[in-house]
Design a protein around this motif. Structure first.
Motif, PDB file in Angstrom:
ATOM      1  N   LEU A 174       0.841  -1.187   0.000  1.00 39.95           N
ATOM      2  CA  LEU A 174       0.000   0.000   0.000  1.00 39.95           C
ATOM      3  C   LEU A 174       0.880   1.241   0.000  1.00 39.95           C
ATOM      4  O   LEU A 174       2.064   1.173   0.366  1.00 39.95           O
ATOM      5  CB  LEU A 174      -0.894   0.023   1.255  1.00 39.95           C
ATOM      6  N   PRO A 175       0.345   2.402  -0.388  1.00 42.87           N
ATOM      7  CA  PRO A 175       1.088   3.658  -0.197  1.00 42.87           C
ATOM      8  C   PRO A 175       1.427   3.844   1.280  1.00 42.87           C
ATOM      9  O   PRO A 175       0.824   3.223   2.162  1.00 42.87           O
ATOM     10  CB  PRO A 175       0.113   4.722  -0.697  1.00 42.87           C
ATOM     11  N   PHE A 176       2.380   4.736   1.569  1.00 41.61           N
ATOM     12  CA  PHE A 176       2.840   4.895   2.945  1.00 41.61           C
ATOM     13  C   PHE A 176       1.699   5.294   3.881  1.00 41.61           C
ATOM     14  O   PHE A 176       1.639   4.833   5.023  1.00 41.61           O
ATOM     15  CB  PHE A 176       3.972   5.920   3.016  1.00 41.61           C
ATOM     16  N   ALA A 180       0.577   3.200   7.067  1.00 47.47           N
ATOM     17  CA  ALA A 180       0.498   3.832   8.382  1.00 47.47           C
ATOM     18  C   ALA A 180      -0.852   3.530   9.025  1.00 47.47           C
ATOM     19  O   ALA A 180      -0.938   3.192  10.219  1.00 47.47           O
ATOM     20  CB  ALA A 180       0.718   5.337   8.260  1.00 47.47           C
ATOM     21  N   TRP A 181      -1.935   3.636   8.244  1.00 49.23           N
ATOM     22  CA  TRP A 181      -3.265   3.358   8.770  1.00 49.23           C
ATOM     23  C   TRP A 181      -3.396   1.895   9.190  1.00 49.23           C
ATOM     24  O   TRP A 181      -3.923   1.585  10.269  1.00 49.23           O
ATOM     25  CB  TRP A 181      -4.328   3.687   7.724  1.00 49.23           C
ATOM     26  N   LEU A 182      -2.912   0.983   8.344  1.00 45.39           N
ATOM     27  CA  LEU A 182      -3.018  -0.450   8.641  1.00 45.39           C
ATOM     28  C   LEU A 182      -2.255  -0.815   9.907  1.00 45.39           C
ATOM     29  O   LEU A 182      -2.794  -1.496  10.803  1.00 45.39           O
ATOM     30  CB  LEU A 182      -2.491  -1.259   7.453  1.00 45.39           C
ATOM     31  N   THR A 183      -0.991  -0.374  10.008  1.00 46.16           N
ATOM     32  CA  THR A 183      -0.184  -0.729  11.177  1.00 46.16           C
ATOM     33  C   THR A 183      -0.711  -0.052  12.444  1.00 46.16           C
ATOM     34  O   THR A 183      -0.682  -0.642  13.529  1.00 46.16           O
ATOM     35  CB  THR A 183       1.286  -0.365  10.950  1.00 46.16           C
ATOM     36  N   PHE A 188      -3.643  -0.600  17.614  1.00 44.14           N
ATOM     37  CA  PHE A 188      -4.836  -0.307  18.415  1.00 44.14           C
ATOM     38  C   PHE A 188      -5.481  -1.599  18.917  1.00 44.14           C
ATOM     39  O   PHE A 188      -6.075  -1.634  19.995  1.00 44.14           O
ATOM     40  CB  PHE A 188      -5.833   0.495  17.583  1.00 44.14           C
ATOM     41  N   LEU A 189      -5.334  -2.681  18.162  1.00 42.13           N
ATOM     42  CA  LEU A 189      -5.894  -3.975  18.542  1.00 42.13           C
ATOM     43  C   LEU A 189      -5.002  -4.729  19.535  1.00 42.13           C
ATOM     44  O   LEU A 189      -5.283  -5.877  19.870  1.00 42.13           O
ATOM     45  CB  LEU A 189      -6.119  -4.828  17.291  1.00 42.13           C
ATOM     46  N   GLY A 190      -3.922  -4.077  19.989  1.00 41.16           N
ATOM     47  CA  GLY A 190      -3.077  -4.666  21.005  1.00 41.16           C
ATOM     48  C   GLY A 190      -1.848  -5.385  20.491  1.00 41.16           C
ATOM     49  O   GLY A 190      -1.194  -6.115  21.255  1.00 41.16           O
TER      50      GLY A 190
END
Length: 329
Positions: A174-176, A180-183, A188-190
């Motif tokens: 994905l684009p950066f 960033a959103w994915l990671t 956030f999910l721990g």
């Protein structure tokens, strides 16, 4: 391989530099610890210049996984040019305080924490102990942190010289901003402390030299292996998802259209043409868009330009001399 190490302690707080026959500590070292504004303990070292004249101080900041000892040869190269040198280990790596329970996983909460490290070092060590003017030299991850420091406070350093800066990572799905959103979502999910790995993050060993992405020079590669053998606790392996989230957020910011104009300090970025660790085309694109900066491509070079063979290092220091040495003093 048997490695005999001599621990070199220096004032004032019992920091230790590893002194090896294959990688001796440059003369005049002063090592210690300092605490950042958010109370993280970092290891540092300084050296006086080793030549006549007064050119100021090189502030040297490393890439992910790196440590002070790895740069002894390069520190001597700077000192012979008339510069004092000051350097430190980033939080979470080298001889500095680790941030999570597993000390072998590279972790940081926010990329701006590296700015805290550098700002604290500048205030506590550079300003009171080292001769001005100050020049910032950053490699890889330290290169990206250096760009942000040039935005946060353009008066801290007169010039910024970057070796294979981590402006982008290759082969991302994905684009950066998407990465960033994915990671960030996974954190956030721990899962912030879960390690993520790629071949470029493997700890160097003698067996891994063939085909390694870092350097074509066996002697310089083995210096790092020797230090790890003498002091294994300096090593870190894969980064965590937390580190990846912080890094992708920083790279996404650097990819924004407004970013180049925010950098108002003279910058020279060296691009390793055969780099498989960072995305060289991203650095080249940034170099073309910067008002106060530019880039140079070093043909045939792998990622660690300061650890490369003599012919490549000669090109690196020719660029350094034209950009900093000849403009200093």
């Amino acid at each position: 391989m048997t490695v005999t190490a001599k621990a070199v302690a220096a004032q004032p707080t019992e920091a230790v530099l590893v002194d090896l026959p294959s990688n001796p500590v440059p003369a005049g070292a002063r090592a210690g610890y300092f605490r950042t504004e958010d109370n993280v303990r970092l290891r540092y070292a300084t050296w006086p210049r080793a030549a006549e004249g007064h050119r100021g101080t090189i502030c040297l900041v490393h890439g992910r996984t790196e440590f002070i000892e790895k740069y002894f040869e390069t520190i001597e190269d700077f000192r012979r040019r008339g510069f004092a040198v000051a350097t430190f280990d980033w939080r979470g790596q080298g001889g500095s305080e680790r941030l999570i329970g597993n000390p072998r996983h590279g972790h940081v909460e926010r990329f701006s924490d590296y700015w805290l490290d550098l700002k604290s070092f500048h205030r506590q060590i550079l300003l009171p102990e080292c001769p001005p003017p100050f020049y910032l030299v950053g490699h890889s991850m330290g290169g990206l942190a250096s760009l942000f420091s040039a935005i946060e406070d353009r008066m801290m350093f007169d010039r910024v010289f970057l070796s294979a800066p981590m402006i982008g990572l290759p082969n991302q799905p994905l684009p950066f901003a998407g990465m960033a959103w994915l990671t960030k979502t996974l954190c956030f999910l721990g899962l912030s402390q879960m390690p993520v790995s790629r071949p470029a993050d493997r700890i160097p060993t003698h067996e891994a030299f063939e085909g390694n992405p870092l350097t074509s020079d066996l002697t310089r590669y083995m210096r790092t292996v020797d230090v790890y053998a003498a002091r294994p606790e300096l090593a870190i392996g894969p980064p965590t998802l937390g580190w990846a989230s912080a890094a992708f957020s920083a790279m996404a910011e650097a990819a924004r259209d407004v970013f180049p104009a925010r950098v108002r300090v003279p910058v020279l970025m060296l691009v390793a043409a055969s780099d498989k660790v960072v995305a060289s085309p991203v650095t080249e694109q940034l170099g073309l868009r910067m008002r106060t900066g530019r880039h140079i491509v070093i043909a045939g070079a792998r990622h660690e330009l300061f650890m490369e063979n003599d012919a490549i290092r000669a090109q690196v220091f020719a660029a350094f001399d034209a950009f900093i040495t000849e403009q200093s003093g």
